[in-house]
Design a protein around this motif. Structure first.
Motif, short mmCIF file in Angstrom:
data_model
loop_
_atom_site.label_atom_id
_atom_site.label_comp_id
_atom_site.label_asym_id
_atom_site.label_seq_id
_atom_site.Cartn_x
_atom_site.Cartn_y
_atom_site.Cartn_z
N THR B 5 0.86 -1.18 0.00
CA THR B 5 0.00 0.00 0.00
C THR B 5 0.90 1.23 0.00
OG1 THR B 5 -1.57 -1.18 1.37
CG2 THR B 5 -1.85 1.20 1.22
N PRO B 6 0.68 2.17 -0.92
CA PRO B 6 1.58 3.33 -0.98
C PRO B 6 1.56 4.09 0.35
CG PRO B 6 0.07 3.32 -2.86
CD PRO B 6 -0.38 2.22 -1.93
N LEU B 7 2.71 4.65 0.72
CA LEU B 7 2.77 5.53 1.89
C LEU B 7 2.15 6.87 1.55
CD1 LEU B 7 6.39 4.62 2.92
CD2 LEU B 7 4.32 4.07 4.19
N LEU B 8 2.32 7.22 0.26
CA LEU B 8 1.74 8.47 -0.24
C LEU B 8 1.04 8.16 -1.55
CD1 LEU B 8 1.50 11.62 -0.21
CD2 LEU B 8 3.62 11.66 -1.52
N ASP B 9 -0.17 8.61 -1.68
CA ASP B 9 -0.93 8.37 -2.91
C ASP B 9 -1.65 9.66 -3.31
OD1 ASP B 9 -2.24 7.35 -5.05
OD2 ASP B 9 -3.35 5.79 -3.94
N MET B 10 -1.01 10.42 -4.20
CA MET B 10 -1.61 11.68 -4.65
C MET B 10 -2.28 11.42 -5.99
SD MET B 10 1.55 14.30 -3.76
CE MET B 10 0.65 15.84 -3.91
N GLU B 11 -3.51 11.88 -6.10
CA GLU B 11 -4.26 11.57 -7.31
C GLU B 11 -5.00 12.80 -7.80
OE1 GLU B 11 -6.21 7.67 -6.74
OE2 GLU B 11 -7.67 8.49 -8.17
N LEU B 183 6.92 8.19 6.06
CA LEU B 183 7.08 8.98 4.83
C LEU B 183 7.87 10.23 5.19
CD1 LEU B 183 6.28 9.56 1.82
CD2 LEU B 183 4.31 10.80 2.73
N LEU B 184 8.90 10.51 4.37
CA LEU B 184 9.76 11.64 4.67
C LEU B 184 9.82 12.57 3.45
CD1 LEU B 184 11.68 12.74 6.80
CD2 LEU B 184 13.46 11.25 5.88
N LEU B 185 9.56 13.84 3.66
CA LEU B 185 9.57 14.82 2.59
C LEU B 185 10.80 15.71 2.77
CD1 LEU B 185 5.81 15.75 3.13
CD2 LEU B 185 6.71 14.15 1.42
N LEU B 186 11.66 15.75 1.76
CA LEU B 186 12.94 16.47 1.91
C LEU B 186 13.03 17.60 0.89
CD1 LEU B 186 15.37 13.39 2.16
CD2 LEU B 186 14.44 14.74 4.06
N ASP B 187 13.13 18.83 1.36
CA ASP B 187 13.27 19.96 0.45
C ASP B 187 14.72 20.44 0.48
OD1 ASP B 187 13.02 22.16 -1.16
OD2 ASP B 187 11.17 22.89 -0.22
N GLU B 188 15.51 20.00 -0.47
CA GLU B 188 16.92 20.42 -0.58
C GLU B 188 17.69 20.20 0.72
OE1 GLU B 188 18.79 21.41 -2.85
OE2 GLU B 188 17.77 22.62 -4.34
N VAL B 213 11.52 3.39 4.81
CA VAL B 213 10.92 4.72 4.77
C VAL B 213 10.72 5.11 3.31
CG1 VAL B 213 11.35 7.17 5.30
CG2 VAL B 213 11.97 5.40 6.96
N GLY B 214 9.59 5.71 3.00
CA GLY B 214 9.36 6.25 1.67
C GLY B 214 9.76 7.71 1.67
#
Lengths: 263, 240
Positions: B5-11, B183-188, B213-214
């Motif tokens: 199952t995706p950790l993040l699913d944007m649609e 889920l980890l979001l990395l901005d630069e 980790v995604g």
């Protein structure tokens, strides 16, 4: 995540004579949650705070609070304006706190710091002088006031110290909800930082819920998870603090956010 | 629900800004954007500035409100929450347990030391209502992270407000990796780092991936991107 809110406000309306200044505000507050109410002078934010804190009877709507039952039990929501005056007063000096913008409004300036801090305990029936003094001394330390000043009167304290004393006086009974009306705005910026950091720590450590009225968006960002933006007595926008500040939807919120240096 | 199952699913995600004070200017910064991130994947968002890369991260973190579409986040108990429909309380909870975000800049808090800034995520209350760690243990763990990221011990007790850009960024990274979310979001994350620290951050990202980790990241440095990304999504200007 606890399931029941601590406070439930529905369609709250306040008026001074024919002039309606709070026009139907609704929100819930959960234990440990800090809500900031922002808006310019005259937007109705202080009136809203006073109405929720049972200090200004509304002309419409409801304010319900989960009154504590037993030592640990959280009770059912009860309409505060349906309580007796005595019940409301008990609530106000045990489970609630109210921090005024001007510390002189929230302190007794003519009695000692120690007496100010322990007053709520005495009102609850504690009489043992040594224990009261020890608790007062402990709380002075927690708000970074030298306990050696316990017998000094607050009118010998600086503005920042008075504000911290007011906070100690309110928190000594471990309330679950604290109302704050512009708690930092009468202080110098350097003193504000200390108070803000302290408020941030105390709300976390004590799992305090709080409603903070402020016109300072940086204060809202630092302390509150959620915020409400008021204009002309209406809540024009409400939500997660960083979402409202970083992605404001309403024209008035966009104006507020673009009018200050980045908070 | 399976581990796939995706950790993040944007649609079909759309982000429109309406600037009321600038004659109602409408900016469509993202149109019909979809992205799925599985455990252990590191997806690089590539493309020039202004293509909506940071917007994607901010939408997934609930910092921006989507104008349309859905953004599913997988929670710790394996349910999916659409963050575009979540209440503020739910978003706070998702950020505590499901999604982390490392921005380029550290938001400094007056008077709080670097050590405590890093330790703070370990002091949050867990599902049982107790802090995840005792203060001393959390500080010790924070110290290990600061050491790993080469922050001199002489700085640990100081608030990071006066630190250099690179030091602040490392504080930010330590603070995020000390308690990783699924889920980890990395901005630069390496924008202002020297080569040695960049190499450390690359190691950290790879280790997080290995743990499942995604990651969705913006990496302008092609070497960093090559070292950490498992695939790349090219962002394009939304067609008018």
């Amino acid at each position: 995540m606890s399931q029941a809110p601590l406070l439930r406000v529905r369609d709250l309306r306040c008026a001074y004579g024919a002039r309606e200044v709070v026009r139907g505000i609704s929100f819930d507050l959960w234990p440990g949650e800090v809500l900031a109410v922002v808006g310019e002078s005259g937007s109705g934010k202080s009136t809203l705070l006073n109405a929720v804190a049972a200090r200004h009877a509304p002309v419409g709507g409801t304010v319900e609070f989960a009154v504590r039952q037993g030592p640990d039990g959280v009770g059912e929501l009860a309409e505060i304006y349906a309580m007796t005056e005595a019940q409301r007063r008990l609530l106000a000096r045990t489970d609630w706190g109210f921090v005024h913008q001007n510390a002189a409004d929230g302190l007794r300036m003519n009695v000692s710091a120690g007496a100010n801090v322990s007053e709520r305990l005495m009102a609850l029936g504690q009489r043992h002088y040594g224990r009261l003094r020890a608790q007062a001394s402990d709380w002075l330390q927690r708000v970074e006031i030298d306990p050696a000043r316990i017998d000094d009167r607050p009118d010998t304290f600086s503005g920042g110290m008075r504000q911290r004393l007011q906070i100690a006086r309110n928190l000594i009974t471990a309330p679950r909800l604290v109302f704050m009306d512009e708690p930092t705005s009468s202080l110098d910026v350097s003193v504000q930082a200390r108070l803000l950091d302290m408020l941030r720590m105390l709300t976390r450590q004590m799992e305090l819920a709080a409603i903070i009225v402020t016109h300072d968006l940086a204060v809202a960002r630092l302390l509150a998870q959620r915020m409400v933006v008021m204009q002309g007595g209406n809540a024009v926008e409400a939500g997660l603090t960083d979402q409202v500040l970083d992605d404001p939807q309403h024209p008035y919120t966009q104006l507020l956010v673009s009018s200050v240096l980045p908070p | 629900m399976s581990s796939m199952t995706p950790l993040l699913d944007m649609e079909g995600v759309h982000k429109r800004f309406v600037l009321h004070l600038q004659n109602q200017t409408v900016l469509d910064v993202l149109r019909d954007f979809s992205l799925r991130v599985l455990p252990g994947e590191c997806v690089r968002l590539s493309g020039p500035s202004g293509m909506g890369k940071s917007t994607v991260l901010k939408l997934a973190f609930g910092n921006y409100q989507a104008s349309d579409g859905r953004i599913g986040l997988r929670t710790a108990d394996n349910t999916v929450v659409d963050i575009t429909q979540a209440s503020p309380r739910q978003i706070v909870q998702l950020r505590a347990s499901a999604v982390g975000y490392v921005s380029q800049f550290l938001r400094v808090i007056p008077r709080v030391s670097a050590l405590d800034v890093v330790a703070e995520p370990l002091l949050e209350r867990g599902p049982d209502g107790h802090p995840l760690m005792e203060l001393d243990a959390a500080r010790a763990e924070a110290g290990r992270w600061l050491e790993r990221l080469r922050i001199p011990a002489s700085l640990w007790q100081l608030p990071p407000a006066t630190f250099s850009g690179g030091e602040q960024q490392r504080i930010n990274i330590a603070r995020s990796f000390i308690r990783t979310r699924p889920l980890l979001l990395l901005d630069e994350p390496t924008a202002s780092l020297d080569p040695l620290n960049t190499a450390t951050v690359i190691e950290l990202i790879r280790a997080a991936r290995d743990q499942g980790v995604g990651i969705v990241g913006i990496f302008h440095d092609p070497e960093v991107a090559a070292a950490v990304a498992s695939r790349s999504v090219a962002m394009q200007a939304p067609s008018p």
